[in-house]
Structures are given as C-alpha cells and as structure tokens.
Design an enzyme around this catalytic site. Structure first.
Site, PDB file in Angstrom:
ATOM      1  N   ASN A   1      -4.909   4.713  -6.926  1.00  0.00           N
ATOM      2  CA  ASN A   1      -5.571   5.398  -8.034  1.00  0.00           C
ATOM      3  C   ASN A   1      -4.991   5.011  -9.399  1.00  0.00           C
ATOM      4  OD1 ASN A   1      -6.058   8.795  -9.186  1.00  0.00           O
ATOM      5  ND2 ASN A   1      -7.574   7.200  -9.112  1.00  0.00           N
TER       6      ASN A   1
ATOM      7  N   CYS B   1      -5.779   1.419 -10.544  1.00  0.00           N
ATOM      8  CA  CYS B   1      -6.540   0.242 -10.996  1.00  0.00           C
ATOM      9  C   CYS B   1      -8.041   0.428 -10.777  1.00  0.00           C
ATOM     10  CB  CYS B   1      -6.071  -1.033 -10.289  1.00  0.00           C
ATOM     11  SG  CYS B   1      -4.419  -1.592 -10.759  1.00  0.00           S
ATOM     12  N   ARG B   2      -8.467   0.327  -9.533  1.00  0.00           N
ATOM     13  CA  ARG B   2      -9.892   0.274  -9.232  1.00  0.00           C
ATOM     14  C   ARG B   2     -10.610   1.605  -9.391  1.00  0.00           C
ATOM     15  NH1 ARG B   2      -9.346  -2.193  -3.434  1.00  0.00           N
ATOM     16  NH2 ARG B   2      -7.524  -0.832  -3.538  1.00  0.00           N
ATOM     17  N   SER B   3     -10.098   2.664  -8.796  1.00  0.00           N
ATOM     18  CA  SER B   3     -10.842   3.936  -8.861  1.00  0.00           C
ATOM     19  C   SER B   3     -10.865   4.555 -10.265  1.00  0.00           C
ATOM     20  CB  SER B   3     -10.364   4.922  -7.798  1.00  0.00           C
ATOM     21  OG  SER B   3      -8.988   5.173  -7.871  1.00  0.00           O
TER      22      SER B   3
ATOM     23  N   CYS C   1      -9.389   4.497  -4.360  1.00  0.00           N
ATOM     24  CA  CYS C   1      -8.740   3.234  -4.004  1.00  0.00           C
ATOM     25  C   CYS C   1      -7.369   3.584  -3.418  1.00  0.00           C
ATOM     26  CB  CYS C   1      -8.644   2.280  -5.194  1.00  0.00           C
ATOM     27  SG  CYS C   1      -7.525   2.778  -6.527  1.00  0.00           S
TER      28      CYS C   1
ATOM     29  N   ASP D   1      -8.149  -5.448  -4.630  1.00  0.00           N
ATOM     30  CA  ASP D   1      -7.067  -4.847  -5.404  1.00  0.00           C
ATOM     31  C   ASP D   1      -6.450  -5.909  -6.315  1.00  0.00           C
ATOM     32  OD1 ASP D   1      -4.872  -3.468  -6.393  1.00  0.00           O
ATOM     33  OD2 ASP D   1      -4.323  -2.632  -4.441  1.00  0.00           O
TER      34      ASP D   1
END
Length: 159
Positions: free
Chosen positions: A13, A15-17, A10, A128
């Site tokens: 690095n 939150c999402r990934s 993301c 995001d």
C-alpha cells in the site's frame, strides 16, 4: 443512490494501490461523480502501515497531476470485506491473498483484478515497481489510467 465503495489493494500500500486510489479519484472528480463513490486503498501486509506513499511513486504521480495522500494500512478482512462493494487487487498474488482472507464467505465475489478493467493493456497484472527504476513507476501509472477509465465505464454501465 447508495455510494459505491471501492478498495484498491497491493502488497504494501505504498505504490500501486494508493496510485489507483488517486487516479480513480481524479477521474470521478473530473466527471463530478465524487458524491457517488467512497475510494480507499490498503495493503496485504502491514510492512508500511502509517507511512505515506513511496516518494518515487509520488514524484511520478505528481507529474501527471495526481496527489497521493493516503496513508498505508493493511487490509482488515472483517471490516473491509463487509464495507466495500469491490476489492481490487493489483496482481495475481494479491488476488490469491485476498481470496484466502475471504475464504468461506460471500466476500470472494467482491474481489477483482485491476487489469480486468483495462481497455488497452497488454499486461495481465500491474507489476510492483518498488525494486525497479523510473520506467516501472511510469508503467504502473499507464496501466492504472487505462484500468481506472475502464472501471469507471463499467460502473457507469451498471447504473
């Protein structure tokens, strides 16, 4: 059998990934498949390098039984495109950035979008949640749970 190496990516690095990494690790551990995978996460940028996952993301993930333990790092185009079999971006901009980093190499074929593996998503990308509220973090986890199940199914069918 050789391990399948997967890198989730993301923007920063945090939150999402790292959440995708934790969700996918949870699935493979549940199925006893951890010996068949290497899973990591990285960011397009190095804004948060060396930092743990966002505290809000961690809080929401813990409620679902996921522990976000990774430390943020930027994508290393030389090493990551050589070492990983699949590099999975969270949104369209991540995909464009990854394609630019891989330009001129066969590594472009390793790039995938997370939502392409969703079985029950009505979103084209994993948004995001950084500047939003609780509902954004919950949506990210919903999408990642669906996409990670789809990804694992896809990989099982390849064997």
């Amino acid at each position: 059998m050789e391990k399948k190496k997967i890198l989730f990516v993301c923007l920063g690095n945090i939150c999402r990934s790292p959440s995708a990494e934790a969700v996918f690790n949870g699935l493979i551990e549940r199925d006893g498949l951890q010996d068949f995978f290497v899973v990591d996460s990285a960011g397009i940028t190095d804004y948060h390098a060396g930092s743990p996952a966002d505290a809000r993301m961690q809080r929401h993930a813990i409620k679902r039984g996921y522990n976000l333990t990774s430390i943020s790092r930027p994508v290393d185009p030389v090493t990551d495109f050589r070492e990983f079999d699949m590099i999975i971006g969270m949104d369209n901009q991540n995909i464009r950035d990854l394609e630019q980093l891989a330009a001129g190499s066969d590594a472009v074929s390793k790039i995938f979008k997370m939502t392409d593996f969703c079985n029950s998503c009505n979103h084209d990308e994993v948004p995001d949640p950084y500047y939003g509220g609780d509902e954004g973090f919950e949506l990210v986890l919903d999408l990642l749970e669906s996409a990670c199940k789809g990804l694992l199914g896809f990989l099982k069918n390849q064997k």
